[in-house]
Design a protein around this motif. Structure first.
Motif, short mmCIF file in Angstrom:
data_model
loop_
_atom_site.label_atom_id
_atom_site.label_comp_id
_atom_site.label_asym_id
_atom_site.label_seq_id
_atom_site.Cartn_x
_atom_site.Cartn_y
_atom_site.Cartn_z
N GLY A 152 9.86 -6.90 4.08
CA GLY A 152 9.27 -6.30 2.89
C GLY A 152 8.04 -5.49 3.23
N ALA A 153 7.92 -4.32 2.62
CA ALA A 153 6.71 -3.50 2.78
C ALA A 153 5.56 -4.17 2.02
CB ALA A 153 6.96 -2.10 2.25
N SER A 154 5.89 -4.68 0.82
CA SER A 154 4.95 -5.39 -0.06
C SER A 154 5.82 -6.04 -1.15
CB SER A 154 3.91 -4.41 -0.65
OG SER A 154 4.53 -3.27 -1.17
N PRO A 155 5.22 -6.83 -2.06
CA PRO A 155 6.06 -7.53 -3.04
C PRO A 155 7.01 -6.61 -3.83
CG PRO A 155 3.87 -8.45 -3.06
CD PRO A 155 3.81 -7.24 -2.16
N ILE A 156 8.17 -7.13 -4.14
CA ILE A 156 9.20 -6.41 -4.89
C ILE A 156 8.60 -5.83 -6.18
CG2 ILE A 156 11.34 -6.68 -6.23
CD1 ILE A 156 12.13 -8.93 -4.25
N GLY A 157 8.84 -4.57 -6.40
CA GLY A 157 8.41 -3.94 -7.65
C GLY A 157 6.94 -3.59 -7.71
N SER A 158 6.19 -3.90 -6.62
CA SER A 158 4.73 -3.66 -6.67
C SER A 158 4.38 -2.20 -6.45
CB SER A 158 4.01 -4.53 -5.63
OG SER A 158 4.32 -4.07 -4.32
N GLY A 159 5.19 -1.48 -5.70
CA GLY A 159 4.89 -0.08 -5.39
C GLY A 159 3.67 0.08 -4.51
N LEU A 160 3.29 -0.97 -3.79
CA LEU A 160 2.08 -0.91 -2.97
C LEU A 160 2.30 -0.25 -1.61
CD1 LEU A 160 0.61 -4.49 -3.64
CD2 LEU A 160 -0.41 -2.30 -4.30
N GLY A 161 3.54 -0.01 -1.27
CA GLY A 161 3.83 0.59 0.05
C GLY A 161 3.66 -0.44 1.16
N ILE A 162 3.57 0.05 2.40
CA ILE A 162 3.51 -0.86 3.55
C ILE A 162 2.08 -1.41 3.67
CG2 ILE A 162 3.84 -1.09 6.04
CD1 ILE A 162 5.88 1.16 5.90
N VAL A 163 1.91 -2.68 3.30
CA VAL A 163 0.55 -3.24 3.30
C VAL A 163 0.11 -3.66 4.70
CG1 VAL A 163 0.38 -3.95 0.88
CG2 VAL A 163 1.41 -5.50 2.55
N PRO A 165 1.00 -2.19 8.15
CA PRO A 165 1.74 -1.30 9.06
C PRO A 165 1.77 -1.81 10.50
CG PRO A 165 -0.14 -0.16 8.03
CD PRO A 165 -0.12 -1.55 7.50
N LEU A 166 0.74 -2.59 10.89
CA LEU A 166 0.73 -3.12 12.26
C LEU A 166 1.91 -4.07 12.45
CD1 LEU A 166 -0.55 -3.48 15.05
CD2 LEU A 166 -1.93 -5.32 14.08
N ASN A 167 2.02 -5.06 11.54
CA ASN A 167 3.15 -5.99 11.64
C ASN A 167 4.48 -5.26 11.59
OD1 ASN A 167 1.42 -8.13 11.70
ND2 ASN A 167 2.56 -9.33 10.19
N MET A 168 4.56 -4.29 10.68
CA MET A 168 5.82 -3.56 10.52
C MET A 168 6.19 -2.85 11.82
SD MET A 168 8.12 -3.32 8.28
CE MET A 168 7.55 -3.57 6.61
N GLY A 186 6.49 2.64 -3.09
CA GLY A 186 6.02 3.23 -4.34
C GLY A 186 6.24 4.73 -4.41
N SER A 187 6.28 5.38 -3.25
CA SER A 187 6.32 6.85 -3.28
C SER A 187 7.04 7.38 -2.04
CB SER A 187 4.88 7.39 -3.27
OG SER A 187 4.34 7.19 -1.96
N PRO A 188 7.37 8.67 -2.07
CA PRO A 188 8.00 9.27 -0.88
C PRO A 188 7.12 9.14 0.36
CG PRO A 188 8.23 10.71 -2.78
CD PRO A 188 7.33 9.61 -3.22
N ALA A 189 5.80 9.16 0.17
CA ALA A 189 4.90 9.02 1.33
C ALA A 189 5.13 7.68 2.02
CB ALA A 189 3.44 9.14 0.88
N ASP A 190 5.34 6.61 1.23
CA ASP A 190 5.59 5.28 1.82
C ASP A 190 6.88 5.30 2.65
OD1 ASP A 190 3.38 4.38 0.37
OD2 ASP A 190 4.62 3.68 -1.31
N VAL A 191 7.87 5.99 2.13
CA VAL A 191 9.15 6.09 2.85
C VAL A 191 8.96 6.83 4.17
CG1 VAL A 191 11.44 7.16 2.79
CG2 VAL A 191 10.58 5.94 0.79
N ALA A 192 8.23 7.95 4.09
CA ALA A 192 8.00 8.75 5.31
C ALA A 192 7.25 7.93 6.35
CB ALA A 192 7.24 10.02 4.96
#
Ligand code: DXP
Length: 254
Positions: A152-163, A165-168, A186-192
Motif C-alpha cells: 500500500g502507498a497509504s491507507p485505502i481511499g486516503s489519496g495520500l500517495g506514497i507516504v 518512499p524509502l520503504n517502497m 491520490g493523483s497522477p503525480a503519485d502514480v508517476a
C-alpha cells in the motif's frame, strides 16, 4: 510487458471497480484508461445469480482479466473461503489477498495476510497479496512463492500517495516478482513517482472514481503510468547538493 504468474499484460494500470458515479462514466473511464485488469470485491459481486444486475456484463468483461479480491475478510480462513467462491464462479484463478486488520485505517493484517497467501498458494491460486509497506514482510511473502506483491502507498481511499518512499523503493529493489503499488494513490503525480521508483504497476480506484471528472482522471493515470515507466527506464540524474551549469563554463573569461 507486465508478467504475473502465467498472465501477461501490456498495461501496467490496474483499476478498481467501486464507487463510480454511474455505469456509463465507469465504462468510459475503464475504456480510456486502457487497463487490462479490473479488480472487484467478491462479496459485493453478484457472480452467481444471472437475474441480478452485474456491472461486469455492462463493461464487456471478457475483454479484461478480472482480479477478484477478498475485501471484507478479517482472517486468513475468511480470505480463503472468498477466494474459493471466486474460483468456483469460473472468473479467474488470480486472487488479490486483502485481509484487513483494522477498520479505521483499513491497513492489512500482516500475520493473516501471510497465512492466507500460504494457504491459497497450496490451493494453486495465482496469489497477489495486498500488504503494508514493510520490507521484511514483502520478502517473506516472496519467499512463500506469491506471484506479485502489492504494498500500500497509504491507507485505502486516503489519496495520500506514497507516504514512505524509502520503504517502497527497498521493497521494489529486493523483489524478484512484480511489485504493484496498491491503495492510497491520490493523483497522477503519485502514480508517476511509483513508476519512477521502479514499480511494475499501480492499482488504484478512489483517485479515479472519486475525481470530479473520472474519465479525464483515468486518462491522466494512464499517461502517468507511461511517463513514470519511461522515466524509470531512462534513468534519472543523481540529485546533487550544489549547482552544475547547464552549459560548460570552461574557457570563458569572467
Ligand atoms: C479496489 C481495491 O482493491 C482497493 O481496495 C484498492 O486498494 C484501491 O485503493 P484506493 O481506492 O485507495 O485506490
Amino acid at each position: 510487458m507486465l508478467k504475473i504468474g502465467s498472465y501477461e499484460f501490456q498495461s501496467r494500470l490496474l483499476l478498481g471497480t467501486g464507487k463510480f458515479p454511474d455505469f456509463d462514466i465507469q465504462k468510459k473511464a475503464v475504456d480510456i484508461s486502457e487497463t487490462e485488469i479490473l479488480t472487484f470485491a467478491v462479496r459485493r459481486m453478484n457472480i452467481f445469480d444471472p437475474e441480478q444486475p452485474n456491472f461486469l456484463e455492462k463493461l464487456d468483461a471478457k475483454r479484461f482479466t478480472l482480479l477478484p479480491n477478498t475485501a471484507g475478510a478479517k482472517t486468513a480462513e475468511e480470505a480463503v473461503r472468498i477466494a474459493k467462491l471466486a474460483k468456483a464462479s469460473g472468473l479467474c484463478d488470480m486472487i488479490k489477498v486483502e485481509v484487513i486488520g483494522d477498520f479505521t485505517t483499513l491497513l492489512p493484517d500482516p500475520v493473516e495476510t501471510l497465512k492466507a497467501s500460504e494457504m491459497l498458494l497450496e490451493e494453486g491460486f495465482t496469489v497477489l497479496p495486498y500488504t503494508s509497506d514493510d520490507v521484511l514482510l514483502a520478502r517473506k511473502l516472496e519467499e512463500l512463492g506469491v506471484h506479485a506483491i502489492m504494498p500500500g502507498a497509504s491507507p485505502i481511499g486516503s489519496g495520500l500517495g506514497i507516504v514512505n518512499p524509502l520503504n517502497m523503493s527497498l521493497i521494489i529493489e529486493q523483489a524478484n516478482v512484480p511489485v504493484i503499488v496498491d491503495a492510497g494513490i491520490g493523483s497522477p503525480a503519485d502514480v508517476a513517482i511509483a513508476m519512477e521508483l521502479g514499480a511494475d504497476g499501480v492499482l488504484l480506484n478512489t483517485a479515479v472514481s472519486g475525481a470530479k471528472d473520472p474519465v479525464k482522471m483515468a486518462e491522466a493515470m494512464k499517461l502517468a503510468i507511461q511517463a513514470g515507466r519511461l522515466g524509470f527506464e531512462a534513468g534519472r540524474i543523481p540529485k546533487k547538493r550544489y549547482a552544475t551549469a547547464s552549459s560548460p563554463l570552461e574557457g570563458m573569461s569572467v
